[in-house]
Design a protein around this motif. Structure first.
Motif, mmCIF file in Angstrom:
data_model
loop_
_atom_site.group_PDB
_atom_site.id
_atom_site.type_symbol
_atom_site.label_atom_id
_atom_site.label_comp_id
_atom_site.label_asym_id
_atom_site.label_seq_id
_atom_site.Cartn_x
_atom_site.Cartn_y
_atom_site.Cartn_z
ATOM 1 N N ASN A 1 0.803 -1.220 0.000
ATOM 2 C CA ASN A 1 0.000 0.000 0.000
ATOM 3 C C ASN A 1 0.839 1.274 0.000
ATOM 4 O OD1 ASN A 1 -2.680 -1.316 0.254
ATOM 5 N ND2 ASN A 1 -1.765 -2.087 2.151
ATOM 6 N N LEU B 1 -5.759 0.928 4.482
ATOM 7 C CA LEU B 1 -5.595 -0.158 3.515
ATOM 8 C C LEU B 1 -4.822 -1.322 4.135
ATOM 9 C CD1 LEU B 1 -4.782 1.885 0.286
ATOM 10 C CD2 LEU B 1 -6.740 0.345 0.573
ATOM 11 N N PRO C 1 -9.855 -1.765 -1.093
ATOM 12 C CA PRO C 1 -9.056 -1.245 -2.213
ATOM 13 C C PRO C 1 -9.916 -0.729 -3.359
ATOM 14 C CG PRO C 1 -8.822 -3.638 -2.003
ATOM 15 C CD PRO C 1 -9.517 -3.158 -0.779
ATOM 16 N N GLU C 2 -11.076 -1.334 -3.579
ATOM 17 C CA GLU C 2 -11.948 -0.877 -4.666
ATOM 18 C C GLU C 2 -12.384 0.567 -4.441
ATOM 19 O OE1 GLU C 2 -12.521 -3.566 -2.787
ATOM 20 O OE2 GLU C 2 -11.881 -5.152 -4.172
ATOM 21 N N ALA D 1 -10.796 2.765 -2.450
ATOM 22 C CA ALA D 1 -9.609 3.620 -2.460
ATOM 23 C C ALA D 1 -9.198 3.975 -3.879
ATOM 24 C CB ALA D 1 -8.462 2.928 -1.738
ATOM 25 N N LEU D 2 -9.191 3.006 -4.763
ATOM 26 C CA LEU D 2 -8.724 3.248 -6.130
ATOM 27 C C LEU D 2 -9.635 4.205 -6.885
ATOM 28 C CD1 LEU D 2 -7.593 -0.369 -7.050
ATOM 29 C CD2 LEU D 2 -6.125 1.614 -6.677
ATOM 30 N N ASP E 1 -3.257 -2.673 -8.455
ATOM 31 C CA ASP E 1 -3.877 -3.957 -8.113
ATOM 32 C C ASP E 1 -3.278 -4.591 -6.865
ATOM 33 O OD1 ASP E 1 -5.536 -3.767 -10.328
ATOM 34 O OD2 ASP E 1 -4.114 -4.792 -11.641
ATOM 35 N N LEU F 1 -2.997 -3.098 -3.963
ATOM 36 C CA LEU F 1 -3.555 -2.532 -2.747
ATOM 37 C C LEU F 1 -4.423 -3.533 -1.990
ATOM 38 C CD1 LEU F 1 -2.499 0.167 -3.803
ATOM 39 C CD2 LEU F 1 -4.702 1.189 -3.245
ATOM 40 N N GLY F 2 -4.390 -3.449 -0.666
ATOM 41 C CA GLY F 2 -5.271 -4.275 0.147
ATOM 42 C C GLY F 2 -4.637 -4.639 1.478
#
Length: 391
Positions: free
Chosen positions: A49, A130, A137-138, A140-141, A163, A165-166
């Motif tokens: 992250n 995160l 993540p969805e 955040a992005l 991709d 992130l999480g």
């Protein structure tokens, strides 16, 4: 070590700082962090992250580390101490431990969390949220900045993989305990007459977006009776927020507003305003927002429940940090400011905070300040705490 940071992202007109997450200034600060880690022979890691970790020793799930640090981004036109003081003090405390000849029994880490302030994308503590899985993540992005760029766009430009992130359990398992040093954002320590204090709890707090819709029209030719001007309910919101905050014993701030189309000679068609509300009790904060919600479409953009730091760890810090001052425990203070330490604590990571006295209490402003002697007292207190925890 604060001096090399003094020019990065500084507005020469106001003396404040512009250090949005993943901006050129932020990337330069990340390079500074890497350089400080390298000078000390620390192993530098960047998690999925974008949070940075500099390790003295090799942590593992069986041997997690004692971690300290803070963040380097800032609110817009912020001060020099909010965040950077904690990172600089972390490196300085490691230097003190080495000067003392301390051989820690656990790995010691310095952390720099990404986008703690939320100045660019509107959600605070993005990196730690995160990391702990609090922020999906969805979502955040898809966050956008004032230029319309999404976090996904910005990460790609910075050479990172959106991709990735999480929630990062591998990184979390490396943290046995986290202690964040921060300049106090208030005058509690001034009243106590002490240079260093300990956080007891973080008030519940959140951010809400209010959208007032009207009809754009000509400022000179439209009669007052024919106008649908969203500025009027917006103005009532600002006044009502103050009145409700006083009634309920909380604080409320409308610190950001966006007017569309934004012409001086036109009645706006849309006014978007952001409310920040905090208080000692969640019930009162929620009641304030409910009382204001009738005149607009309201969206909750972030919420952080009350965080009470682990009592045993808190008291241990107060005892150790107070020893070099008066030989009595450091004062324990509540705070209305959010921090990465609060996010980690809420996720089950043993966490605590040290505060360094702020003589004016001013923060999120170029006037934010801490005296050199108090900063040095904070470094010594942090070193004492790290040495104690490493036993």
């Amino acid at each position: 070590m604060l001096e090399p940071l003094a020019h990065i992202g500084r507005d020469p007109g106001t003396g404040g700082y512009l250090r949005d997450a993943w901006s050129p200034a932020d990337l330069e600060l990340r390079e500074w962090f890497a350089g400080e880690a390298a000078r000390r022979g620390l192993a530098l890691r960047e998690d999925r992250n974008g949070n940075l970790w500099a390790w003295w020793g090799d942590p593992s799930p069986a041997r997690p580390g004692v971690v300290t640090g803070s963040h380097l981004d800032s609110v817009r036109q912020g001060g020099a101490y909010d965040g950077p003081l904690g990172v600089v003090s972390a490196f300085a405390a490691l230097d003190v431990l080495r000067e003392r000849g301390v051989e820690p029994s656990a790995p010691v880490g310095v952390a720099c969390f990404t986008d703690e302030e939320g100045a660019r994308f509107g959600v605070p503590c993005v990196g730690s949220r995160l990391l702990t899985g609090v922020l999906a993540p969805e979502r955040a992005l898809g966050l956008t900045d004032d230029e319309g760029d999404t976090l996904a766009d910005v990460l790609r430009k910075a050479g990172r993989d959106p991709d990735a992130l999480g929630r990062d359990d591998e990184t979390l398992r490396a943290v046995g305990v986290f202690v964040e040093l921060h300049v106090e954002q208030g005058r509690g320590l001034v009243a106590e007459g002490r240079p260093v204090g300990v956080a007891g709890a973080i008030w519940p707090h959140g951010r809400w977006r209010f959208d007032f819709r009207g009809r754009a029209d000509h400022a000179g030719t439209t009669r007052l009776a024919d106008r649908d001007d969203p500025m009027l309910p917006f103005a009532r919101l600002v006044l009502a927020a103050r009145e409700e905050a006083e009634r309920l014993g909380v604080v409320a701030t409308v610190g950001k507003v966006r007017v569309s189309p934004g012409n001086a000679n036109a009645i706006p068609g849309l006014v978007s305003a952001w409310l920040d509300a905090r208080g000692p009790e969640e019930r009162a904060v929620r009641e304030l927002v409910a009382a204001l919600a009738g005149a607009a479409a309201v969206q909750e953009e972030s919420w952080t429940p009350e965080v009470r730091f682990d009592a045993a760890l808190r008291d241990r810090l107060a005892r150790v940090a107070g020893g070099q001052d008066r030989g009595e425990p450091a004062p324990i203070l509540p705070t209305g400011a959010g921090h990465d330490a609060g996010i980690l604590a809420a996720a089950g990571v043993p966490s605590a905070m040290l505060f360094v006295r702020n003589p004016t209490g001013v923060s999120h402003s170029p006037q934010e300040h801490a005296e050199r002697a108090d900063c040095e007292a904070g470094v010594v207190a942090l070193a004492d705490v790290l040495e104690d925890l490493c036993r």
